[in-house]
Design a protein around this motif. Structure first.
Motif, PDB file in Angstrom:
ATOM      1  N   UNK A 283      88.185   4.764  11.265  1.00  0.00           N
ATOM      2  CA  UNK A 283      88.975   3.651  11.795  1.00  0.00           C
ATOM      3  C   UNK A 283      89.360   2.660  10.702  1.00  0.00           C
ATOM      4  N   UNK A 284      88.385   2.291   9.871  1.00  0.00           N
ATOM      5  CA  UNK A 284      88.651   1.293   8.846  1.00  0.00           C
ATOM      6  C   UNK A 284      89.591   1.821   7.775  1.00  0.00           C
ATOM      7  N   UNK A 285      89.512   3.120   7.463  1.00  0.00           N
ATOM      8  CA  UNK A 285      90.422   3.712   6.482  1.00  0.00           C
ATOM      9  C   UNK A 285      91.859   3.682   7.000  1.00  0.00           C
ATOM     10  N   UNK A 286      92.046   4.041   8.270  1.00  0.00           N
ATOM     11  CA  UNK A 286      93.396   4.007   8.840  1.00  0.00           C
ATOM     12  C   UNK A 286      93.927   2.580   8.832  1.00  0.00           C
ATOM     13  N   UNK A 287      93.080   1.630   9.198  1.00  0.00           N
ATOM     14  CA  UNK A 287      93.507   0.233   9.213  1.00  0.00           C
ATOM     15  C   UNK A 287      93.859  -0.258   7.807  1.00  0.00           C
TER      16      UNK A 287
ATOM     17  N   UNK B 281      97.433  -1.721   6.703  1.00  0.00           N
ATOM     18  CA  UNK B 281      97.572  -3.041   6.095  1.00  0.00           C
ATOM     19  C   UNK B 281      98.367  -2.958   4.789  1.00  0.00           C
ATOM     20  N   UNK B 282      98.096  -1.937   3.965  1.00  0.00           N
ATOM     21  CA  UNK B 282      98.861  -1.759   2.729  1.00  0.00           C
ATOM     22  C   UNK B 282     100.340  -1.554   3.040  1.00  0.00           C
ATOM     23  N   UNK B 283     100.605  -0.785   4.083  1.00  0.00           N
ATOM     24  CA  UNK B 283     101.996  -0.527   4.472  1.00  0.00           C
ATOM     25  C   UNK B 283     102.686  -1.820   4.884  1.00  0.00           C
ATOM     26  N   UNK B 284     102.004  -2.661   5.651  1.00  0.00           N
ATOM     27  CA  UNK B 284     102.586  -3.926   6.088  1.00  0.00           C
ATOM     28  C   UNK B 284     102.828  -4.873   4.918  1.00  0.00           C
TER      29      UNK B 284
ATOM     30  N   UNK C 248     101.317   9.843   4.422  1.00  0.00           N
ATOM     31  CA  UNK C 248     100.564  11.090   4.280  1.00  0.00           C
ATOM     32  C   UNK C 248      99.066  10.859   4.399  1.00  0.00           C
ATOM     33  N   UNK C 249      98.575   9.751   3.813  1.00  0.00           N
ATOM     34  CA  UNK C 249      97.153   9.447   3.883  1.00  0.00           C
ATOM     35  C   UNK C 249      96.724   9.096   5.305  1.00  0.00           C
ATOM     36  N   UNK C 250      97.571   8.356   6.009  1.00  0.00           N
ATOM     37  CA  UNK C 250      97.265   8.051   7.408  1.00  0.00           C
ATOM     38  C   UNK C 250      97.173   9.344   8.212  1.00  0.00           C
ATOM     39  N   UNK C 251      98.115  10.249   7.978  1.00  0.00           N
ATOM     40  CA  UNK C 251      98.109  11.538   8.684  1.00  0.00           C
ATOM     41  C   UNK C 251      96.825  12.307   8.405  1.00  0.00           C
ATOM     42  N   UNK C 252      96.382  12.314   7.147  1.00  0.00           N
ATOM     43  CA  UNK C 252      95.126  13.005   6.792  1.00  0.00           C
ATOM     44  C   UNK C 252      93.931  12.384   7.495  1.00  0.00           C
ATOM     45  N   UNK C 253      93.912  11.038   7.569  1.00  0.00           N
ATOM     46  CA  UNK C 253      92.760  10.345   8.139  1.00  0.00           C
ATOM     47  C   UNK C 253      92.574  10.653   9.620  1.00  0.00           C
TER      48      UNK C 253
END
Length: 288
Positions: free
Chosen positions: A143-147, A151-154, A129-134
């Motif tokens: 860019x850095x927020x999405x990355x 990284x947290x997901x991985x 959800x946070x990636x979608x918002x970003x």
């Protein structure tokens, strides 16, 4: 079809909502060149290369660019596909921190998925959800927020995969796990050029018997089986998804003697290369 894309210079990442409306696009060649993370609800079926997986719970899939993906059935709830290239996030560069190369992608068991326990689903849902918002935020930090979320997901997914697929191996010393992780990395990089355990042991600066012993200690397949299984997997991909002859496949995989390769393939699969191709394409005519 709901989708988002971030692209700057050579770096690209995108997200697609996975449902019945987007199924054709997801199964097309559109995303083949990217590294992919697929998050699906229960009651889905997914074919990756030559195995089909059914989701009894929310599940994560990790697909490399060279793997064949086909979502054969989607459940009632929406899923997500995140796709990105190495310029956006390179596993090797971030390897020391994430430690997922050789586990989530092209792992030792060739298992590209892990179920997500109910107690973990809330956090995984939050990350997607946070990636979608970003994707909707336009500022220098986007860019850095999405990355960061990727990284947290991985990291979280790596822990889940290890618990699910390595079992008691996770209690082994870090050094033991590191050896097999590095070995699978090397196999992925050199399986077309190096076919012997000794060749990989030499790079790792250990004796072949030591490498074999370390994997056996963790109840993992032998180094020789891992090497040969990776070669056979690629042979199957080439036979099914290209028009190359068995002889051309053998040469592509580093075998100067096609007859030797054909015998190896037959021993490992129970069928000749041409017999395997014909049988598989007859069962899956849509691939022709």
């Amino acid at each position: 079809m709901k989708q988002y894309t971030y692209e700057v210079s050579l770096k690209k990442i995108g997200m697609v909502a996975v449902d019945s409306n987007s199924l054709a696009a997801v199964n097309s060649e559109r995303y083949k060149e990217y590294i992919k993370i697929l998050y699906l609800p229960k009651d889905c079926s997914v074919r990756v290369d030559f195995s089909t997986y059914f989701t009894e719970f929310n599940s994560l899939f990790f697909i490399s660019p060279n793997q064949m993906l086909s979502i054969e059935n989607v459940g009632n709830d929406q899923g997500y596909l995140i796709y990105y290239n190495r310029d956006f996030y390179c596993i090797q560069i971030h390897d020391d921190e994430v430690a997922c190369d050789g586990l989530l992608f092209n792992n030792i068991h060739n298992i590209p998925m892990t179920p997500v326990p109910s107690e973990e689903s809330m956090f995984i849902d939050y990350l997607f959800n946070e990636v979608e918002k970003e994707f909707g935020v336009k500022d220098p930090l986007q860019e850095e927020m999405i990355r960061t979320y990727l990284k947290q997901l991985l990291i979280r997914a790596t822990r889940l995969w290890k618990t699910e697929h390595l079992g008691r191996t996770t209690s082994q010393k870090h050094g033991e796990i590191e050896v097999f992780r590095q070995f699978t990395q090397l196999v992925e990089a050199y399986y077309k050029q190096k076919h012997s355990v000794a060749a990989y042991a030499d790079i790792l600066a250990i004796a072949p018997k030591t490498l074999t012993h370390k994997l056996k200690k963790m109840d993992l397949p032998s180094p020789n089986d891992i090497i040969k299984n990776r070669i056979i997997l690629e042979a199957k991909r080439l036979l099914v998804h290209t028009q190359k002859t068995a002889k051309e496949v053998a040469y592509d995989l580093g075998y100067e003697d096609p007859a030797y390769f054909s015998r190896l393939f037959t021993i490992k699969t129970g069928e000749t290369p041409s017999g395997y191709r014909n049988k598989y394409l007859n069962l899956h005519p849509q691939i022709r």
